[in-house]
Design an enzyme around this catalytic site. Structure first.
Site, PDB file in Angstrom:
ATOM      1  N   ALA A 169       0.809  -1.221   0.000  1.00 14.85           N
ATOM      2  CA  ALA A 169       0.000   0.000   0.000  1.00 14.85           C
ATOM      3  C   ALA A 169       0.841   1.269   0.000  1.00 14.85           C
ATOM      4  O   ALA A 169       0.346   2.333  -0.364  1.00 14.85           O
ATOM      5  CB  ALA A 169      -0.934  -0.002   1.208  1.00 14.85           C
ATOM      6  N   ASP A 170       2.095   1.159   0.407  1.00 12.24           N
ATOM      7  CA  ASP A 170       2.954   2.348   0.467  1.00 12.24           C
ATOM      8  C   ASP A 170       4.348   2.011  -0.042  1.00 12.24           C
ATOM      9  O   ASP A 170       5.343   2.139   0.670  1.00 12.24           O
ATOM     10  CB  ASP A 170       3.015   2.864   1.915  1.00 12.24           C
ATOM     11  CG  ASP A 170       3.624   4.260   2.016  1.00 12.24           C
ATOM     12  OD1 ASP A 170       3.697   4.951   0.975  1.00 12.24           O
ATOM     13  OD2 ASP A 170       4.036   4.656   3.117  1.00 12.24           O
ATOM     14  N   LEU A 171       4.401   1.587  -1.289  1.00 14.57           N
ATOM     15  CA  LEU A 171       5.683   1.208  -1.890  1.00 14.57           C
ATOM     16  C   LEU A 171       6.463   2.475  -2.212  1.00 14.57           C
ATOM     17  O   LEU A 171       6.174   3.174  -3.184  1.00 14.57           O
ATOM     18  CB  LEU A 171       5.459   0.381  -3.152  1.00 14.57           C
ATOM     19  CG  LEU A 171       6.718  -0.197  -3.803  1.00 14.57           C
ATOM     20  CD1 LEU A 171       7.430  -1.150  -2.861  1.00 14.57           C
ATOM     21  CD2 LEU A 171       6.364  -0.904  -5.111  1.00 14.57           C
TER      22      LEU A 171
END
Length: 245
Positions: free
Chosen positions: A144-146
């Site tokens: 979700a937060d690459l």
């Protein structure tokens, strides 16, 4: 009493050896011959202005920390390079809850963002980053937060961290968007920094590494580890504290 979910207690008793500030403070500490990381579940961006670390409680299985713990356990079983989950704490008070998670510390690691703020990476290292991301995508894991801060480098090895709100997701279209998210994070840091070693050639090398991995994938349904206590590692514990009014 010992409280390894309290970073202030850990600091007072000299267990802490490092801290890192992100959306939340990550506290690295020694415990029973293990190096661990304590992280509180926190929001970022605009939602954080309403409530940084409190969430509506609708049952354990719908908490963010439960989902992250379960996903990390499953990925570790699959052999993906992640930080193994060890402990979790959920504190429920009325309709709200707060949560913390403890994972194994990846020793001698440096974030991709910190690395390329100091020196240029070799082409092969960018290819490795791409190939590791592809391994997660093959298992249908959508981070979700690459971003460049959630990719850790240790020598020639690469790991991903911080899987809060990440999911196993069907389909293929989201994978390009996931890669684009990473590129945006690199360009954002580059714009704010006087010295940041990132070029289009580096991004091309990352994509080459990504594409070099076999195109096969598993359209996985995340049902292999029912329940919270999954036997990954030798010390997994769920601790729930219900605070009564």
């Amino acid at each position: 009493d010992a409280n390894f979910f309290d970073r202030h207690w850990l600091k007072e008793h000299h267990f802490v050896f490092s801290e890192a500030l992100g959306r939340a403070i990550a506290t690295m500490f020694n415990w029973d011959n293990h190096q661990l990381v304590l992280k509180e579940c926190c929001r970022g961006g605009l939602p954080a202005k309403l409530s940084r670390n409190k969430y509506f409680y609708a049952g354990i299985k719908r908490t963010r920390v439960y989902k992250e713990f379960k996903l990390l356990s499953w990925m570790a079983k699959k052999g993906l390079p992640v930080s193994t989950p060890c402990f979790a704490e959920i504190e429920v008070k009325g309709a709200l809850y707060q949560a913390k998670i403890i994972t194994q510390y990846i020793a001698n690691s440096t974030s991709l963002a910190d690395c390329i703020a100091k020196k240029a990476l070799a082409e092969n290292m960018w290819k490795t980053v791409g190939s590791v991301i592809k391994r997660f995508h093959q298992q249908q894991v959508c981070h979700a937060d690459l971003n460049a801060c959630n990719i850790l480098l240790v020598g020639d090895d690469v790991s991903l961290i911080d899987f809060d709100q990440s999911v196993v997701k069907k389909g293929q279209a989201w994978k390009k968007r996931n890669l684009n998210r990473l590129k945006r994070s690199l360009l954002k840091i580059q714009k704010k920094s006087d010295l940041f070693y990132f070029t289009e050639r580096d991004w091309d090398a990352l994509l080459k590494g990504y594409c070099a991995v076999s195109q096969g994938f598993n359209d996985v349904i995340l049902n292999e580890c029912e329940g919270f206590l999954v036997a990954v590692g030798s010390f997994i514990l769920l601790k729930i504290k219900v605070l009564l009014n």
